[in-house]
Design an enzyme around this catalytic site. Structure first.
Site, PDB file in Angstrom:
ATOM      1  CB  THR A 276     100.218 106.453  39.563  1.00 16.82           C
ATOM      2  OG1 THR A 276      98.930 105.945  39.196  1.00 16.82           O
ATOM      3  CG2 THR A 276     100.582 105.954  40.954  1.00 16.82           C
ATOM      4  N   GLY A 277     100.838 108.685  37.285  1.00 19.76           N
ATOM      5  CA  GLY A 277     100.580 109.258  35.968  1.00 19.76           C
ATOM      6  C   GLY A 277      99.990 110.648  36.091  1.00 19.76           C
TER       7      GLY A 277
ATOM      8  N   GLY B 202      96.937 114.919  31.449  1.00 18.14           N
ATOM      9  CA  GLY B 202      95.582 114.413  31.321  1.00 18.14           C
ATOM     10  C   GLY B 202      94.782 114.410  32.606  1.00 18.14           C
TER      11      GLY B 202
ATOM     12  N   GLY C   7      95.160 112.638  35.274  1.00 18.15           N
ATOM     13  CA  GLY C   7      96.005 112.647  36.466  1.00 18.15           C
ATOM     14  C   GLY C   7      96.438 114.040  36.862  1.00 18.15           C
TER      15      GLY C   7
ATOM     16  CB  SER D 231      88.159 102.366  30.316  1.00  7.93           C
ATOM     17  OG  SER D 231      87.574 102.670  29.048  1.00  7.93           O
TER      18      SER D 231
ATOM     19  CE1 TYR E  33      93.070 101.603  28.201  1.00  4.19           C
ATOM     20  CE2 TYR E  33      90.864 101.545  27.243  1.00  4.19           C
ATOM     21  CZ  TYR E  33      91.782 102.109  28.113  1.00  4.19           C
ATOM     22  OH  TYR E  33      91.417 103.185  28.900  1.00  4.19           O
TER      23      TYR E  33
END
Length: 245
Positions: free
Chosen positions: A12-13, A17, A19, A137, A150
């Site tokens: 996904t995505g 970047g 992905g 992250s 975030y």
């Protein structure tokens, strides 16, 4: 021999970047690769540039109807999924005093709710012995000014991996987390950070540089392949030492 020969994988995505770099590497290693792009514009661009390599599907993971359409397509065309890299997400920084409910909801709708249903709706398609990688992250455990919303979404992602590992038989699906540090990707143009803040972030990393999408893709490949067969419910930090020292 290719590490992912004949595996059906979803990133996904996957249109940019980390992905995109992962989708390319999965393809090189023999996988059939489906990628998603969120908007009509990003979908059309990805379809034009990568449509011969990947099966590109326009999907906003925060919209359950989009996920239903995505998985219906995968079921009808491939019949199963062997690998899933839940990579789609958004990242913007705002001071707590400035963050609006809309800002909060946009992050949670995509990074938490979207990821949760990306996985739950994939479960019927995941083949026995499949691998699921969740993109989190280093900021899930390291404080950084302006990152409260975030960072908390990524802490939720880490928690999901633990719970799903306890809930879903490990011989059916392995869940692991890839937690990057600062990576040179287009998402940094959208963070709302000044040039000085970005430079300061890089200076604070023990390795003294941002990572690359290609470096993250190699770790995703490791977690996707049988090379990591004894790694379950784990979090791998690829952060240049940022969260470790």
């Amino acid at each position: 021999m290719a590490k992912l020969a004949n595996k059906v994988s979803l990133v996904t995505g996957g249109n940019s970047g980390i992905g995109l770099a992962t989708a390319k590497l999965f393809h090189q290693e023999g996988a059939k690769v489906i990628i998603t792009a969120r908007s009509k514009e990003t979908f059309e661009k990805a379809e034009k540039e990568y449509g011969t390599q990947f099966d590109v599907i326009q999907t906003d993971v925060s919209k359950l109807e989009d996920l239903d359409r995505l998985y219906s397509h995968i079921k009808n065309k491939y019949g199963k999924l062997d690998l899933l890299f839940a990579n789609a997400g958004i990242a913007q920084f705002q001071a707590t005093s400035d963050a609006t409910p809309e800002f909060f909801d946009s992050h949670y709708n995509t990074n938490v709710r979207g990821l949760y249903f990306t996985i739950s709706k994939a479960l019927p398609l995941l083949a026995k012995g499949s691998s699921v990688i969740l993109n989190a992250s280093v900021l899930s455990q390291k404080g950084f000014a302006g990152s409260s919303v975030y960072s908390s979404t990524k802490a939720a992602v880490r928690s999901f991996a633990r719970s799903w590992t306890a809930e879903i038989p490990v011989d059916a699906v392995r869940f692991n987390v890839l937690s990057p540090g600062p990576i040179e990707t287009p998402i940094y143009d959208k963070l709302g950070l000044s040039g000085e803040q970005v430079q300061g972030m890089a200076a604070g990393i023990p390795i003294k540089r941002f990572g690359t999408s290609e470096e993250m893709a190699k770790i995703a490949l490791f977690l996707a392949s049988d090379d990591s067969s004894y790694i379950v419910g784990a979090e791998i930090f690829a952060d240049g030492g940022m969260g470790q020292v």
